[in-house]
Design an enzyme around this catalytic site. Structure first.
Site, PDB file in Angstrom:
ATOM      1  N   ASP A  78      11.407  10.970  -0.823  1.00 15.72           N
ATOM      2  CA  ASP A  78      11.510   9.732  -0.046  1.00 15.72           C
ATOM      3  C   ASP A  78      12.193   8.546  -0.762  1.00 15.72           C
ATOM      4  O   ASP A  78      11.854   8.253  -1.908  1.00 15.72           O
ATOM      5  CB  ASP A  78      10.115   9.220   0.333  1.00 15.72           C
TER       6      ASP A  78
HETATM    7  N1  DQQ Z   1       6.104  11.977   0.411  1.00 12.21           N
HETATM    8  C1  DQQ Z   1       5.565  11.969   1.748  1.00 12.21           C
HETATM    9  C2  DQQ Z   1       4.722  10.735   1.767  1.00 12.21           C
HETATM   10  C3  DQQ Z   1       4.134  10.722   0.399  1.00 12.21           C
HETATM   11  C4  DQQ Z   1       5.273  11.205  -0.453  1.00 12.21           C
HETATM   12  C5  DQQ Z   1       6.650  11.988   2.804  1.00 12.21           C
HETATM   13  C6  DQQ Z   1       4.835  12.050  -1.625  1.00 12.21           C
HETATM   14  O1  DQQ Z   1       3.729  10.755   2.759  1.00 12.21           O
HETATM   15  O2  DQQ Z   1       3.698   9.430   0.033  1.00 12.21           O
HETATM   16  O3  DQQ Z   1       7.686  12.859   2.464  1.00 12.21           O
HETATM   17  O4  DQQ Z   1       5.943  12.437  -2.394  1.00 12.21           O
END
Ligand code: DQQ
Length: 603
Positions: A78
C-alpha cells in the site's frame, strides 16, 4: 494483507504446494477478483515461513518497470501518507526490507519534486514501541494548520495481529525531507478497539478533516465482529491528540466484509480542481461539493467507491441513489489496483490518487526468484465527472515530461479483421493516446438480458478481443509479439441494450498476454464505460505501457483498468504495438499519438 483469521493458508502448516494448488483452484473457480486476494494470502503464508530467513535475492530485470515507482528490490504494497510539504512530494509505502514476500513491514519513504523522479530516504516508521512492536501497517498524513504534518497509522501489538491506531509527528518541521518521526509514548495508542470492535479488523486511519465546529474527524476501517458488515468507524478529536469514537460509524454496508484503507474526500461539483480534505462547500461563495467514500475490500481484493452527501452536523455520509454501495459498486480501477489513497496537492490545486498494483505471477517462489514484488501505479489526478455520478482520473501532467520520439497517425481506417502496427517507438515502454470514430451504431450486438449487468469481467471473458463483433471490439494490442503469439488487448465493444440504448464494454484482457501459462493469473479485467455514443460516435483510449504493466484510461479517464502481465516474447525489443478492429463496423483512427518513455530516476 490482513484478514488472516479466515485464510487457512496463513496460519496452518499446510505444505506450500497445497496452498498453491488451492490458490489455483480458487483462481479457476471464482474467475473474479477474489483470486487476487487468494494470491496475497499465499504470499503471507510464505512470509510467515520465510521472513526470518529472507535474504536479498538477485534481481530479475525482465519484467521490472521503467517509469513506475518501485524500489530497487523487495516487496512493496500500500501507498501510505502521501503529502506535499515544503516543495517536496512524500510517498511512504508498506515495504519488506528483508525480502520479496509480504512481512516485516515498515513505512519506506521516498521524496520527489515532480512525482516521477524519486529519491529514497530511510524508513520513516518502523516497529519500535509496545504499540507497534509487531508491525507498522497502513495509514495517512494530515497537514494541520500552520503547515504541520502528522501521520496516523495502524500498530500491531501482538502476535495475533491485534490492531491499534497511533500518531507520529516530525522531529524537525524545518526538515523538508521529514526524515525523523516521533511516536510519543504519552499519547499512543490514540485509538484502541473497544468491546464492540473486532481487534484484528480495525485498521488504516484516513487523513483527518477539521469540521466547522473545530473538531477533527478521522475514519478507521473495520467490520462488525464476526459478521460481514464493512464499517468506517468515526473518531473525533479537539486537539488531535486525544481521540474518541463517535456513537455511530460514518457509514457501513452489509455483506461487504472488512473495509481496508478507507478514503473519504470532498470533490467539487464543477471543475477539475481538487479540494483540501477539510473543505466544506456551498457557504460564503465556496464551491458546491460532494463527497467520495472509497473502501478496499479484503474479501475480494478490489475497491469500490460511492459518491454522496456528507452531513457534517450529523456526521453521516449517504451515498447518492445513483451510487451502488457494495460489491457491484463503481471502482477507481477495474484491474489490479488496491489499497489506494488520495491527497490534496496545494501546489497545483489538485487531488492525486495513488494505488498499489500487485504482481500476478501466482507462486510465492516466483516472487522470491524475482527479488521484487509490487509497483505503485502512475499517480492520477482525480475529480468528479460533470454528470456527478462518478469520478474521472487522468495520469498526472508530469508524466508527459518523460515522453520522447513522438509518432502520429491520422484518419486511418480499419476494416473488420485489420490491424496496423505503430512503429518508431519502444512499445515495451510507451504512452499512447488514440481516438476511434465510426459512422453508426446500427451493427451493435445485442446485450443478452441473462448477462449480469455488473459482471463486465465475465462478459469480456466470453466476448474477448478476437471474437468478431458489430461495433467493436476495436482497440490497442499492447505488449504484442511480432506474430501475436502474445498480446494484451485493450478494447471497446458496444452492445444494444433491451431499452434500445447502448452499453460500452472496456476490456484489458491478460488471457493472451503470455505463453508461460503455468503460474499466471491472467484475468480478462473489464468495466463498462458510461458514455453516450449516439451523437458523438467517438471514443478515446490512453494506455501507459511499461514492461509488465498496462494502465488504461477509457473515454478520458471514465473507466480505468490496470493489468499486470509477464510476456515471454513481447519483451524489450521483441514487443510491438498494434491498433485493431474485429467488428463489422468500419472504425477510423481519427488520431493516434504514441511516445517512447524515458527512464526517470527512481530510487
Ligand atoms: N495492507 C492492507 C492494510 C494493512 C496493510 C491492505 C498491511 O489493511 O494495513 O493491503 O500491509
Amino acid at each position: 494483507m490482513g484478514s488472516h483469521e479466515k485464510h487457512n493458508c496463513v496460519w496452518t502448516i499446510l505444505p506450500l504446494w497445497l496452498c498453491a494448488v488451492s490458490f489455483l483452484f480458487l483462481a479457476a473457480n471464482n474467475g473474479g477478483p477474489a483470486t487476487v486476494g487468494a494470491s496475497h494470502d499465499v504470499y503471507n503464508m510464505m512470509n510467515v515461513q520465510s521472513s526470518s530467513r529472507a535474504t536479498p535475492h538477485s534481481i530479475n530485470h525482465i519484467h521490472r518497470t521503467g517509469y513506475h515507482f518501485q524500489p530497487s528490490r523487495n516487496w512493496i504494497n500500500d501507498p501510505n501518507g502521501p503529502m506535499y510539504y515544503k516543495g517536496w512530494y512524500h510517498l511512504f509505502y508498506q515495504y519488506n526490507p528483508n525480502g520479496s514476500l509480504w512481512g516485516n513491514i515498515v513505512w519506506a519513504h521516498s521524496v520527489s519534486k515532480d512525482l516521477i523522479n524519486w529519491k529514497p530516504l530511510k524508513p520513516a516508521i518502523y516497529p519500535s514501541k509496545p504499540f507497534d512492536k509487531f508491525g507498522t501497517w497502513s495509514g495517512s498524513a494530515t497537514i494541520r494548520p500552520g503547515n504541520r504534518p502528522a501521520i496516523m497509522y495502524t500498530g500491531i501489538v501482538d502476535d495475533k495481529q491485534s490492531q491499534v491506531q497511533n500518531l507520529a509527528y516530525p522531529a524537525d518541521y524545518n526538515d523538508p525531507y521529514l526524515q525523523e518521526w516521533v511516536k510519543p509514548d504519552h499519547i499512543n495508542p490514540i485509538a484502541v478497539p473497544d468491546s464492540t470492535i473486532n481487534q484484528t479488523a480495525f485498521r488504516d486511519p484516513t487523513t483527518a478533516w477539521l469540521g466547522r465546529d473545530g473538531r477533527w474527524r478521522m475514519l478507521v476501517g473495520g467490520k462488525r465482529g464476526g459478521q460481514r458488515r464493512g464499517i468506517a468507524f468515526l473518531y473525533w478529536s479537539r486537539d488531535f491528540l486525544k481521540w474518541v469514537k463517535a456513537k455511530h460509524p460514518l457509514h457501513s454496508s452489509d455483506g461487504t466484509g472488512m473495509w481496508e484503507c478507507p478514503d473519504f474526500f470532498p470533490v467539487r461539483v464543477q471543475g477539475t480542481a481538487g479540494l483540501d480534505t477539510s473543505a466544506t462547500g456551498g457557504e460564503n461563495g465556496a464551491a458546491a461539493v460532494k463527497h467520495v467514500l472509497k473502501v478496499s475490500l479484503d474479501e475480494t481484493r478490489y475497491e469500490y467507491y460511492t459518491v454522496g452527501e456528507y452531513d457534517e452536523g450529523k456526521d453521516r455520509y449517504t451515498p447518492d441513489n445513483s451510487s451502488v454501495d457494495g460489491w457491484n459498486g463503481l471502482r477507481f480501477d477495474y484491474g489490479n489496483f488496491y489499497a489506494s489513497k488520495t491527497f490534496f496537492d496545494p501546489s497545483k490545486n489538485r487531488r492525486i490518487l495513488w494505488g498499489w498494483s500487485n504482481e500476478s505471477d501466482s507462486y510465492p517462489e516466483d516472487l522470491v526468484n524475482k527479488g521484487w514484488a509490487g509497483i505503485q501505479a502512475i499517480p492520477r489526478t482525480i475529480w468528479l465527472d460533470p454528470l456527478g455520478k462518478q469520478v474521472v482520473q487522468w495520469p498526472i501532467k508530469e508524466v508527459e515530461a518523460i515522453r520522447h520520439n513522438k509518432v502520429e497517425l491520422k484518419n486511418h481506417k480499419l476494416k473488420m479483421g485489420e490491424k496496423i502496427e505503430i512503429k518508431g517507438i519502444t512499445p515495451a515502454q510507451a504512452d499512447v493516446e488514440v481516438t476511434f470514430t465510426f459512422h453508426s451504431l446500427d451493427k451493435m450486438e445485442s446485450f443478452d438480458p441473462n448477462w449480469n449487468i455488473y459482471d463486465a469481467q465475465k462478459l469480456c471473458g466470453i466476448r474477448g478481443s478476437t471474437v468478431q463483433g458489430g461495433v467493436g471490439p476495436f482497440g490497442l494490442a499492447t505488449l504484442a509479439s511480432k506474430n501475436m503469439e502474445e498480446f494484451t488487448p485493450v478494447s471497446f465493444r458496444v452492445f444494444r441494450t433491451q431499452d434500445d440504448t447502448h452499453k460500452v464494454l472496456m476490456c484489458s484482457d491478460a488471457t493472451t498476454s503470455t505463453l508461460n501459462n503455468t503460474n499466471m493469473y491472467t484475468p480478462s479485467f473489464a468495466g463498462f464505460v458510461n458514455v453516450d455514443l449516439t451523437k458523438n460516435k467517438k471514443i478515446s483510449l490512453r494506455s501507459l505501457i511499461d514492461h509488465s504493466v498496462v494502465e488504461s484510461f477509457g473515454a478520458g479517464g471514465k473507466t480505468c483498468i490496470t493489468s499486470r502481465v509477464y510476456p515471454t516474447l513481447a519483451i524489450n525489443d521483441g514487443a510491438h504495438l498494434f491498433a485493431f478492429n474485429n467488428g463489422t463496423e468500419l472504425v477510423t483512427i481519427e488520431t493516434l499519438t504514441a511516445w517512447s518513455m524515458v527512464n526517470p530516476k527512481i530510487n
